[in-house]
Design a protein around this motif. Structure first.
Motif, PDB file in Angstrom:
ATOM      1  N   UNK A   1      -0.831   0.514  13.828  1.00 32.35           N
ATOM      2  CA  UNK A   1      -1.686   0.002  12.761  1.00 32.35           C
ATOM      3  C   UNK A   1      -2.708   1.047  12.310  1.00 32.35           C
ATOM      4  N   UNK A   2      -3.306   1.761  13.281  1.00 28.48           N
ATOM      5  CA  UNK A   2      -4.288   2.779  12.940  1.00 28.48           C
ATOM      6  C   UNK A   2      -3.630   3.939  12.193  1.00 28.48           C
ATOM      7  N   UNK A   3      -2.404   4.258  12.580  1.00 30.42           N
ATOM      8  CA  UNK A   3      -1.686   5.337  11.900  1.00 30.42           C
ATOM      9  C   UNK A   3      -1.474   4.991  10.433  1.00 30.42           C
ATOM     10  N   UNK A   4      -1.152   3.736  10.164  1.00 28.58           N
ATOM     11  CA  UNK A   4      -0.962   3.304   8.782  1.00 28.58           C
ATOM     12  C   UNK A   4      -2.284   3.362   8.016  1.00 28.58           C
ATOM     13  N   UNK A   5      -3.372   2.950   8.644  1.00 34.89           N
ATOM     14  CA  UNK A   5      -4.685   2.988   7.993  1.00 34.89           C
ATOM     15  C   UNK A   5      -5.087   4.429   7.676  1.00 34.89           C
ATOM     16  N   UNK A   6      -4.782   5.345   8.597  1.00 37.38           N
ATOM     17  CA  UNK A   6      -5.084   6.756   8.341  1.00 37.38           C
ATOM     18  C   UNK A   6      -4.264   7.271   7.166  1.00 37.38           C
ATOM     19  N   UNK A   7      -3.020   6.851   7.072  1.00 32.54           N
ATOM     20  CA  UNK A   7      -2.174   7.240   5.946  1.00 32.54           C
ATOM     21  C   UNK A   7      -2.702   6.713   4.626  1.00 32.54           C
ATOM     22  N   UNK A   8      -3.156   5.473   4.641  1.00 27.01           N
ATOM     23  CA  UNK A   8      -3.737   4.879   3.432  1.00 27.01           C
ATOM     24  C   UNK A   8      -5.003   5.636   3.042  1.00 27.01           C
ATOM     25  N   UNK A   9      -5.798   6.018   4.016  1.00 25.06           N
ATOM     26  CA  UNK A   9      -7.021   6.763   3.718  1.00 25.06           C
ATOM     27  C   UNK A   9      -6.706   8.147   3.151  1.00 25.06           C
ATOM     28  N   UNK A  10      -5.674   8.794   3.682  1.00 20.16           N
ATOM     29  CA  UNK A  10      -5.262  10.095   3.142  1.00 20.16           C
ATOM     30  C   UNK A  10      -4.769   9.938   1.699  1.00 20.16           C
ATOM     31  N   UNK A  11      -4.026   8.867   1.440  1.00 19.00           N
ATOM     32  CA  UNK A  11      -3.557   8.610   0.073  1.00 19.00           C
ATOM     33  C   UNK A  11      -4.741   8.334  -0.849  1.00 19.00           C
ATOM     34  N   UNK A  12      -5.729   7.598  -0.356  1.00 20.30           N
ATOM     35  CA  UNK A  12      -6.925   7.334  -1.156  1.00 20.30           C
ATOM     36  C   UNK A  12      -7.618   8.641  -1.517  1.00 20.30           C
ATOM     37  N   UNK A  13      -7.701   9.569  -0.578  1.00 21.50           N
ATOM     38  CA  UNK A  13      -8.310  10.875  -0.860  1.00 21.50           C
ATOM     39  C   UNK A  13      -7.578  11.565  -2.008  1.00 21.50           C
ATOM     40  N   UNK A  14      -6.251  11.535  -1.963  1.00 20.72           N
ATOM     41  CA  UNK A  14      -5.458  12.160  -3.022  1.00 20.72           C
ATOM     42  C   UNK A  14      -5.740  11.498  -4.370  1.00 20.72           C
ATOM     43  N   UNK A  15      -5.752  10.170  -4.397  1.00 17.70           N
ATOM     44  CA  UNK A  15      -6.000   9.469  -5.655  1.00 17.70           C
ATOM     45  C   UNK A  15      -7.436   9.674  -6.150  1.00 17.70           C
ATOM     46  N   UNK A  16      -8.381   9.815  -5.231  1.00 16.60           N
ATOM     47  CA  UNK A  16      -9.747  10.139  -5.639  1.00 16.60           C
ATOM     48  C   UNK A  16      -9.805  11.533  -6.259  1.00 16.60           C
ATOM     49  N   UNK A  17      -9.051  12.482  -5.695  1.00 19.45           N
ATOM     50  CA  UNK A  17      -8.999  13.823  -6.279  1.00 19.45           C
ATOM     51  C   UNK A  17      -8.462  13.760  -7.710  1.00 19.45           C
ATOM     52  N   UNK A  18      -7.392  13.006  -7.906  1.00 23.34           N
ATOM     53  CA  UNK A  18      -6.850  12.827  -9.259  1.00 23.34           C
ATOM     54  C   UNK A  18      -7.856  12.122 -10.161  1.00 23.34           C
ATOM     55  N   UNK A  19      -8.588  11.164  -9.589  1.00 24.60           N
ATOM     56  CA  UNK A  19      -9.599  10.440 -10.346  1.00 24.60           C
ATOM     57  C   UNK A  19     -10.695  11.345 -10.871  1.00 24.60           C
ATOM     58  N   UNK A  20     -11.070  12.353 -10.094  1.00 27.77           N
ATOM     59  CA  UNK A  20     -12.078  13.310 -10.553  1.00 27.77           C
ATOM     60  C   UNK A  20     -11.570  14.031 -11.800  1.00 27.77           C
TER      61      UNK A  20
END
Length: 115
Positions: A1-20
Motif C-alpha cells: 500500500x505504501x509503495x502505491x502511495x509513493x508512486x502516486x506522489x511521484x506522479x503528482x510531482x510530475x503533474x505539478x511540474x507540467x502544471x507550472x
C-alpha cells in the motif's frame, strides 16, 4: 500500500511540474492586450521555466544538480512561480490549490525519502 502511495506522489510531482509550465504559459497569454506581447510571454515564460528546470532540477542528472537548501529554494521558486502565475492571471483558487498540492507533495517526499 505504501509503495502505491509513493508512486502516486511521484506522479503528482510530475503533474505539478507540467502544471507550472501550463500556468506560466497561461499567464503569458493573459498578460497584455497586445498580441505580440502575449505571444512572447506565453511562449517565453514556459521556455524560461523549462530551461531553469533542465539545468538545475531535472530528475536524471541535471548539469548543475542542487541539494539541500539550494534544492528547496529552487522548488519553492519553481512551484511558487507556477502558483503565482495562476493567481496573477486571475485564477486565485486554482493557484491556491496548486500551492497546497505542492506543499503536501513536498512533505510526503521528505517523509518517504523521495527527494
Amino acid at each position: 500500500m505504501l509503495t502505491m502511495a509513493k508512486g502516486v506522489n511521484a506522479a503528482l510531482m510530475f503533474f505539478l511540474e507540467l502544471g507550472v509550465l501550463f500556468a506560466a504559459g497561461y499567464w503569458g497569454f493573459t498578460v497584455s492586450e497586445h498580441v505580440a506581447l502575449r505571444l512572447l510571454a506565453g511562449l517565453g515564460a514556459p521556455a524560461l521555466f523549462i530551461a531553469v528546470w533542465a539545468v538545475f532540477g531535472a530528475a536524471n542528472n541535471p548539469p548543475v544538480p542542487l541539494t539541500g537548501a539550494a534544492r528547496v529554494v529552487l522548488e519553492v521558486l519553481w512551484f511558487g512561480g507556477g502558483a503565482a502565475a495562476l493567481v496573477a492571471s486571475g485564477l486565485v483558487t486554482t493557484g491556491t490549490v496548486f500551492a497546497a498540492l505542492y506543499v503536501v507533495n513536498a512533505v510526503l517526499r521528505l517523509v518517504w525519502h523521495q527527494v
